[in-house]
Scaffold this motif. Structure first.
Motif, short mmCIF file in Angstrom:
data_model
loop_
_atom_site.label_atom_id
_atom_site.label_comp_id
_atom_site.label_asym_id
_atom_site.label_seq_id
_atom_site.Cartn_x
_atom_site.Cartn_y
_atom_site.Cartn_z
N VAL A 1 26.13 44.09 41.72
CA VAL A 1 26.94 43.26 40.82
C VAL A 1 27.29 41.96 41.54
O VAL A 1 27.52 41.94 42.75
CB VAL A 1 28.23 43.98 40.37
N PHE A 2 27.33 40.90 40.76
CA PHE A 2 27.61 39.58 41.30
C PHE A 2 28.60 38.86 40.39
O PHE A 2 28.81 39.26 39.25
CB PHE A 2 26.32 38.75 41.41
N GLY A 3 29.16 37.78 40.91
CA GLY A 3 30.02 36.94 40.08
C GLY A 3 31.34 36.63 40.74
O GLY A 3 31.73 37.24 41.75
N GLY A 4 32.04 35.66 40.14
CA GLY A 4 33.31 35.24 40.69
C GLY A 4 34.34 36.35 40.71
O GLY A 4 35.18 36.41 41.61
N ALA A 5 34.30 37.26 39.72
CA ALA A 5 35.27 38.36 39.68
C ALA A 5 35.12 39.28 40.89
O ALA A 5 36.11 39.83 41.39
CB ALA A 5 35.10 39.16 38.38
N VAL A 6 33.89 39.44 41.37
CA VAL A 6 33.66 40.27 42.56
C VAL A 6 34.30 39.60 43.78
O VAL A 6 34.94 40.26 44.61
CB VAL A 6 32.16 40.49 42.80
N ASN A 7 34.14 38.29 43.87
CA ASN A 7 34.75 37.56 44.99
C ASN A 7 36.27 37.67 44.96
O ASN A 7 36.92 37.83 46.00
CB ASN A 7 34.34 36.09 44.95
N ILE A 8 36.86 37.60 43.76
CA ILE A 8 38.31 37.72 43.65
C ILE A 8 38.76 39.11 44.06
O ILE A 8 39.77 39.27 44.77
CB ILE A 8 38.77 37.39 42.21
N ALA A 9 38.01 40.16 43.66
CA ALA A 9 38.36 41.52 44.07
C ALA A 9 38.36 41.64 45.59
O ALA A 9 39.24 42.29 46.18
CB ALA A 9 37.37 42.52 43.47
#
Length: 272
Positions: A208-216
Protein backbone atom coordinates in the motif's frame (compact mmCIF):
# COMPACT_ATOMS: atom_id res chain seq x y z
CA UNK A 1 7.75 -27.10 36.40
CA UNK A 2 6.78 -23.43 36.24
CA UNK A 3 9.43 -21.19 37.73
CA UNK A 4 7.24 -18.07 37.99
CA UNK A 5 4.04 -18.35 40.00
CA UNK A 6 0.73 -18.01 38.19
CA UNK A 7 -2.01 -15.57 39.07
CA UNK A 8 -5.48 -16.95 39.80
CA UNK A 9 -6.66 -15.94 36.32
CA UNK A 10 -3.59 -17.51 34.67
CA UNK A 11 -4.16 -20.74 36.58
CA UNK A 12 -7.85 -20.81 35.60
CA UNK A 13 -6.89 -20.17 31.98
CA UNK A 14 -4.32 -22.98 32.02
CA UNK A 15 -6.81 -25.36 33.67
CA UNK A 16 -9.43 -24.56 31.03
CA UNK A 17 -6.95 -25.22 28.22
CA UNK A 18 -5.76 -28.44 29.86
CA UNK A 19 -9.37 -29.64 29.96
CA UNK A 20 -9.38 -29.31 26.16
CA UNK A 21 -5.81 -30.49 25.71
CA UNK A 22 -4.81 -30.73 22.07
CA UNK A 23 -8.03 -29.11 20.90
CA UNK A 24 -8.75 -25.52 19.97
CA UNK A 25 -10.31 -23.40 22.70
CA UNK A 26 -12.26 -20.49 21.25
CA UNK A 27 -11.66 -17.00 22.60
CA UNK A 28 -15.29 -16.68 23.69
CA UNK A 29 -15.16 -19.97 25.63
CA UNK A 30 -11.94 -19.02 27.45
CA UNK A 31 -13.18 -15.52 28.20
CA UNK A 32 -16.38 -16.92 29.66
CA UNK A 33 -14.35 -19.16 32.01
CA UNK A 34 -12.32 -16.23 33.34
CA UNK A 35 -14.75 -13.30 33.30
CA UNK A 36 -18.17 -14.66 32.41
CA UNK A 37 -20.09 -14.53 29.14
CA UNK A 38 -19.95 -11.10 27.53
CA UNK A 39 -17.93 -9.52 30.36
CA UNK A 40 -14.58 -9.22 28.60
CA UNK A 41 -12.85 -7.87 25.53
CA UNK A 42 -10.54 -9.90 23.31
CA UNK A 43 -7.69 -7.55 24.21
CA UNK A 44 -8.02 -8.60 27.87
CA UNK A 45 -7.80 -12.28 26.94
CA UNK A 46 -4.90 -11.65 24.56
CA UNK A 47 -2.92 -9.94 27.33
CA UNK A 48 -3.63 -12.79 29.79
CA UNK A 49 -2.67 -15.52 27.28
CA UNK A 50 0.59 -13.78 26.43
CA UNK A 51 1.54 -13.54 30.09
CA UNK A 52 0.80 -17.24 30.53
CA UNK A 53 2.76 -18.16 27.38
CA UNK A 54 5.76 -16.22 28.65
CA UNK A 55 5.69 -18.12 31.96
CA UNK A 56 5.33 -21.51 30.26
CA UNK A 57 7.96 -20.95 27.59
CA UNK A 58 10.91 -21.76 29.86
CA UNK A 59 9.71 -25.31 30.49
CA UNK A 60 7.43 -25.84 27.48
CA UNK A 61 8.27 -23.51 24.59
CA UNK A 62 5.48 -23.21 22.06
CA UNK A 63 2.97 -25.04 24.24
CA UNK A 64 0.25 -22.47 23.57
CA UNK A 65 -0.42 -21.84 19.90
CA UNK A 66 -2.53 -18.95 18.57
CA UNK A 67 -5.05 -20.01 15.95
CA UNK A 68 -5.72 -16.89 13.88
CA UNK A 69 -9.26 -15.60 14.21
CA UNK A 70 -10.36 -18.51 16.42
CA UNK A 71 -8.56 -18.98 19.72
CA UNK A 72 -5.72 -20.97 21.28
CA UNK A 73 -4.55 -24.56 21.65
CA UNK A 74 -2.41 -26.18 24.35
CA UNK A 75 -0.11 -29.02 23.23
CA UNK A 76 3.28 -30.11 24.52
CA UNK A 77 5.34 -30.39 21.35
CA UNK A 78 8.13 -32.96 21.20
CA UNK A 79 11.37 -31.81 19.49
CA UNK A 80 11.12 -32.39 15.77
CA UNK A 81 7.39 -33.15 15.90
CA UNK A 82 4.77 -31.17 13.93
CA UNK A 83 3.61 -28.11 15.82
CA UNK A 84 -0.10 -28.88 15.38
CA UNK A 85 -2.22 -32.03 15.62
CA UNK A 86 -3.36 -33.59 12.36
CA UNK A 87 -6.96 -32.96 13.37
CA UNK A 88 -6.43 -29.21 13.65
CA UNK A 89 -7.59 -28.45 10.11
CA UNK A 90 -10.89 -30.18 10.78
CA UNK A 91 -11.26 -28.35 14.10
CA UNK A 92 -10.70 -24.98 12.46
CA UNK A 93 -13.08 -25.77 9.63
CA UNK A 94 -15.81 -26.52 12.17
CA UNK A 95 -15.44 -23.16 13.94
CA UNK A 96 -16.83 -19.81 12.74
CA UNK A 97 -14.19 -17.43 11.45
CA UNK A 98 -14.63 -13.84 10.29
CA UNK A 99 -13.76 -13.19 6.65
CA UNK A 100 -10.38 -11.58 6.10
CA UNK A 101 -9.98 -8.74 3.63
CA UNK A 102 -8.17 -9.94 0.54
CA UNK A 103 -5.47 -8.01 -1.29
CA UNK A 104 -6.87 -5.50 -3.74
CA UNK A 105 -5.60 -3.45 -6.63
CA UNK A 106 -6.31 0.23 -7.16
CA UNK A 107 -7.42 2.99 -4.82
CA UNK A 108 -9.49 2.77 -1.66
CA UNK A 109 -9.98 4.05 1.86
CA UNK A 110 -8.33 2.12 4.67
CA UNK A 111 -7.41 2.36 8.32
CA UNK A 112 -3.64 2.02 8.41
CA UNK A 113 -1.68 0.52 11.31
CA UNK A 114 2.01 1.23 11.56
CA UNK A 115 4.11 -0.32 14.35
CA UNK A 116 7.84 0.16 14.75
CA UNK A 117 10.29 -1.28 17.28
CA UNK A 118 11.41 1.35 19.79
CA UNK A 119 15.15 2.01 20.16
CA UNK A 120 16.03 -0.72 17.68
CA UNK A 121 19.56 0.61 17.15
CA UNK A 122 20.37 0.68 20.87
CA UNK A 123 18.80 -2.75 21.36
CA UNK A 124 20.87 -4.19 18.52
CA UNK A 125 24.05 -2.82 20.06
CA UNK A 126 23.08 -4.27 23.43
CA UNK A 127 22.10 -7.83 22.39
CA UNK A 128 23.89 -8.21 19.06
CA UNK A 129 22.73 -8.32 15.46
CA UNK A 130 21.84 -12.02 15.30
CA UNK A 131 19.88 -12.06 18.54
CA UNK A 132 18.00 -8.92 17.59
CA UNK A 133 17.09 -10.23 14.16
CA UNK A 134 15.85 -13.54 15.62
CA UNK A 135 13.68 -11.72 18.16
CA UNK A 136 12.44 -9.26 15.55
CA UNK A 137 11.46 -12.06 13.15
CA UNK A 138 9.56 -13.87 15.91
CA UNK A 139 7.83 -10.60 16.84
CA UNK A 140 6.95 -9.94 13.20
CA UNK A 141 5.27 -13.35 12.96
CA UNK A 142 3.32 -12.73 16.18
CA UNK A 143 2.20 -9.26 15.05
CA UNK A 144 0.87 -10.68 11.79
CA UNK A 145 -1.23 -13.14 13.80
CA UNK A 146 -2.58 -10.26 15.87
CA UNK A 147 -3.51 -8.34 12.73
CA UNK A 148 -5.22 -11.30 11.07
CA UNK A 149 -7.06 -12.19 14.29
CA UNK A 150 -8.65 -8.74 14.16
CA UNK A 151 -9.64 -8.91 10.50
CA UNK A 152 -6.76 -6.91 9.06
CA UNK A 153 -4.29 -7.56 6.27
CA UNK A 154 -0.57 -7.22 7.00
CA UNK A 155 1.42 -5.92 4.08
CA UNK A 156 3.76 -8.54 2.69
CA UNK A 157 7.51 -8.22 3.12
CA UNK A 158 9.49 -6.25 5.67
CA UNK A 159 9.41 -2.50 5.97
CA UNK A 160 12.42 -0.26 5.99
CA UNK A 161 13.43 -0.44 9.64
CA UNK A 162 11.79 -2.95 11.96
CA UNK A 163 8.03 -2.99 12.16
CA UNK A 164 4.79 -3.91 10.48
CA UNK A 165 2.30 -2.17 8.24
CA UNK A 166 -1.31 -3.36 7.99
CA UNK A 167 -4.64 -2.17 6.62
CA UNK A 168 -8.19 -2.59 7.92
CA UNK A 169 -11.68 -1.78 6.76
CA UNK A 170 -12.92 -1.26 10.35
CA UNK A 171 -11.56 1.37 12.74
CA UNK A 172 -12.74 -0.69 15.72
CA UNK A 173 -10.85 -3.76 14.54
CA UNK A 174 -7.78 -1.67 13.76
CA UNK A 175 -7.71 -0.28 17.30
CA UNK A 176 -8.16 -3.74 18.81
CA UNK A 177 -5.25 -4.99 16.69
CA UNK A 178 -3.10 -2.00 17.66
CA UNK A 179 -3.66 -2.66 21.37
CA UNK A 180 -2.84 -6.35 20.87
CA UNK A 181 0.33 -5.50 18.97
CA UNK A 182 1.44 -3.21 21.79
CA UNK A 183 0.95 -6.05 24.31
CA UNK A 184 2.79 -8.50 22.05
CA UNK A 185 5.71 -6.11 21.75
CA UNK A 186 5.84 -5.58 25.52
CA UNK A 187 5.80 -9.34 26.14
CA UNK A 188 8.56 -9.95 23.59
CA UNK A 189 10.91 -7.41 25.15
CA UNK A 190 10.88 -5.35 21.93
CA UNK A 191 8.46 -2.55 22.74
CA UNK A 192 6.63 -0.84 19.90
CA UNK A 193 5.54 2.61 18.82
CA UNK A 194 2.05 2.00 17.37
CA UNK A 195 0.09 4.50 15.29
CA UNK A 196 -3.17 4.55 13.31
CA UNK A 197 -4.48 6.84 10.60
CA UNK A 198 -7.25 6.56 8.01
CA UNK A 199 -7.31 7.77 4.44
CA UNK A 200 -7.06 6.90 0.77
CA UNK A 201 -4.35 4.45 -0.22
CA UNK A 202 -3.12 2.80 -3.39
CA UNK A 203 -3.06 -1.02 -3.37
CA UNK A 204 -0.43 -2.53 -5.62
CA UNK A 205 1.20 -5.98 -5.65
CA UNK A 206 0.31 -6.68 -2.01
CA UNK A 207 1.65 -3.34 -0.82
CA UNK A 208 0.00 0.00 0.00
CA UNK A 209 1.17 3.49 -0.82
CA UNK A 210 0.04 7.06 -0.37
CA UNK A 211 0.13 10.07 1.88
CA UNK A 212 -2.11 8.39 4.46
CA UNK A 213 0.53 5.69 4.96
CA UNK A 214 3.16 8.35 5.59
CA UNK A 215 0.91 10.05 8.14
CA UNK A 216 0.34 6.72 9.94
CA UNK A 217 4.12 6.34 10.18
CA UNK A 218 4.50 9.86 11.58
CA UNK A 219 1.69 9.27 14.09
CA UNK A 220 3.35 6.07 15.31
CA UNK A 221 6.56 8.01 15.96
CA UNK A 222 4.61 10.19 18.43
CA UNK A 223 3.75 7.15 20.58
CA UNK A 224 5.91 6.27 23.56
CA UNK A 225 7.09 2.64 23.69
CA UNK A 226 4.06 0.46 24.36
CA UNK A 227 1.54 3.20 23.50
CA UNK A 228 -1.07 3.37 20.74
CA UNK A 229 -1.64 6.82 19.23
CA UNK A 230 -4.33 7.52 16.65
CA UNK A 231 -5.16 10.48 14.46
CA UNK A 232 -8.40 12.40 15.00
CA UNK A 233 -9.73 10.76 11.83
CA UNK A 234 -9.51 7.31 13.42
CA UNK A 235 -10.89 8.57 16.72
CA UNK A 236 -13.94 10.03 14.99
CA UNK A 237 -14.57 6.75 13.15
CA UNK A 238 -14.31 4.60 16.29
CA UNK A 239 -15.41 6.95 19.04
CA UNK A 240 -18.55 5.02 20.00
CA UNK A 241 -17.61 1.48 19.03
CA UNK A 242 -14.00 0.75 19.93
CA UNK A 243 -14.42 0.08 23.65
CA UNK A 244 -11.47 2.33 24.51
CA UNK A 245 -10.86 5.73 25.99
CA UNK A 246 -9.16 8.42 23.91
CA UNK A 247 -6.76 10.66 25.82
CA UNK A 248 -5.75 13.94 24.18
CA UNK A 249 -2.20 13.57 22.85
CA UNK A 250 -1.89 17.05 21.39
CA UNK A 251 -1.85 18.57 17.92
CA UNK A 252 1.37 18.11 16.01
CA UNK A 253 3.03 19.41 12.88
CA UNK A 254 4.20 16.33 11.02
CA UNK A 255 7.00 16.29 8.49
CA UNK A 256 5.64 16.36 4.95
CA UNK A 257 2.06 17.10 6.12
CA UNK A 258 0.64 20.53 5.32
CA UNK A 259 -1.80 20.87 8.22
CA UNK A 260 -1.30 20.07 11.93
CA UNK A 261 -2.72 16.70 12.96
CA UNK A 262 -4.68 16.21 16.20
CA UNK A 263 -3.76 12.96 17.91
CA UNK A 264 -5.17 10.81 20.70
CA UNK A 265 -3.82 7.99 22.83
CA UNK A 266 -6.05 4.88 22.79
CA UNK A 267 -6.35 3.19 26.19
CA UNK A 268 -8.41 0.05 26.91
CA UNK A 269 -11.31 0.86 29.23
CA UNK A 270 -10.97 -2.40 31.14
CA UNK A 271 -7.91 -4.49 31.82
CA UNK A 272 -6.32 -6.85 34.26
Amino acid sequence: PIEISLSVQEFDLLAAMCAQYGRICTRDALGAVIWGVGNFEYNMLHRLVHRLKWKLDVAAPGAIASIAGVGYRLTLVEPGAPSAPVAEAAQIAALPRPPLPSPTTGHGTAIILFADIADSTATTERIGDESFRNQARALDDALRVDVRDCGGRPVEGRLLGDGILAVFTSARQAIEAALRCAVTGDDSGLRLHVGLHAGDVIHEDGNVFGGAVNIASRVSALAAPGEVVVSSTVRDLARTSAGVEFVDHGTHTLKGVGEPVATWRAVARTGD
